[in-house]
Design a protein around this motif. Sequence first.
Motif, PDB file in Angstrom:
ATOM      1  N   ARG A   1      28.056  17.629 -37.694  1.00  0.00           N
ATOM      2  CA  ARG A   1      26.491  17.947 -36.926  1.00  0.00           C
ATOM      3  C   ARG A   1      25.419  18.065 -38.066  1.00  0.00           C
ATOM      4  N   MET A   2      26.115  18.542 -39.231  1.00  0.00           N
ATOM      5  CA  MET A   2      25.033  18.494 -40.362  1.00  0.00           C
ATOM      6  C   MET A   2      24.642  17.209 -40.811  1.00  0.00           C
ATOM      7  N   THR A   3      25.571  16.355 -41.096  1.00  0.00           N
ATOM      8  CA  THR A   3      25.162  14.971 -41.785  1.00  0.00           C
ATOM      9  C   THR A   3      24.369  14.278 -40.789  1.00  0.00           C
TER      10      THR A   3
ATOM     11  N   THR B   1      22.651  26.778 -39.715  1.00  0.00           N
ATOM     12  CA  THR B   1      23.847  26.924 -40.670  1.00  0.00           C
ATOM     13  C   THR B   1      23.182  27.553 -42.256  1.00  0.00           C
TER      14      THR B   1
ATOM     15  N   GLN C   1      31.055  21.319 -37.265  1.00  0.00           N
ATOM     16  CA  GLN C   1      29.925  21.329 -38.305  1.00  0.00           C
ATOM     17  C   GLN C   1      29.299  20.529 -39.270  1.00  0.00           C
TER      18      GLN C   1
ATOM     19  N   HIS D   1      22.391  15.555 -38.470  1.00  0.00           N
ATOM     20  CA  HIS D   1      20.949  15.990 -38.261  1.00  0.00           C
ATOM     21  C   HIS D   1      20.178  15.529 -39.456  1.00  0.00           C
ATOM     22  N   VAL D   2      20.631  15.312 -40.613  1.00  0.00           N
ATOM     23  CA  VAL D   2      19.800  14.609 -41.428  1.00  0.00           C
ATOM     24  C   VAL D   2      19.822  13.132 -41.630  1.00  0.00           C
TER      25      VAL D   2
ATOM     26  N   VAL E   1      20.460  24.120 -42.014  1.00  0.00           N
ATOM     27  CA  VAL E   1      19.601  23.376 -40.836  1.00  0.00           C
ATOM     28  C   VAL E   1      19.736  24.004 -39.680  1.00  0.00           C
ATOM     29  N   ASP E   2      19.085  23.875 -38.794  1.00  0.00           N
ATOM     30  CA  ASP E   2      18.955  24.106 -37.407  1.00  0.00           C
ATOM     31  C   ASP E   2      19.699  23.402 -36.431  1.00  0.00           C
ATOM     32  N   LEU E   3      20.746  23.538 -35.952  1.00  0.00           N
ATOM     33  CA  LEU E   3      21.704  22.672 -34.946  1.00  0.00           C
ATOM     34  C   LEU E   3      21.476  22.937 -33.647  1.00  0.00           C
ATOM     35  N   GLY E   4      20.531  23.531 -33.403  1.00  0.00           N
ATOM     36  CA  GLY E   4      20.190  24.062 -32.014  1.00  0.00           C
ATOM     37  C   GLY E   4      20.753  25.373 -31.548  1.00  0.00           C
TER      38      GLY E   4
END
Length: 180
Positions: free
Chosen positions: A143-145, A97, A140, A147-148, A90-93
Amino acid sequence: MLLLFNKPFNVVCQFTAHEKHATLKDYIPIPNVYAAGRLDTDSEGLLILTDDGALQHRLSHPKHKEVKTYWVQVEGAPTQADLMPLQQGVDLGDFVTQPAVVEIITQPDHLWQRDPPIRERKLIPTTWLELKISEGKNRQVRRMTAHVGFPTLRLIRYAVGPYTLDGILLGEYKAVEVKR
């Protein structure tokens, strides 16, 4: 020397005194060991310490791709389809990742109580995930969880490469042989 430490919530990953939180010095009375990687103050679980600089580098540097396994309690009830973006990256800006291995699991056995407990809402369920990544950038997993659409409520690092929390009580550590 290699130490596996089960870091409690609200402990800072440093040996020098901290004005608000307990530190590694409060738990590990062994001089000249250093953390191979870090865990945020609000994360729990496996922290590896060593007095071997080369080993510390191998365990913590991203180029060596040590897989880190996390148990993540998220708010909501994601489906496998909801988690698919994590498996693709995923693109976190500030970075994209690497693909993660993620699955929905039951609450891990023998899990200790967190102090203080997580915030739970009566009408919103929580779900446990097992998430494996070989990166380890700042916050990370959280931020990943998020993000979705499923914010992390509790984050526990269960394993780094071949080393796990198995048999280590919260706030305790054990010395182990280096697995090459």
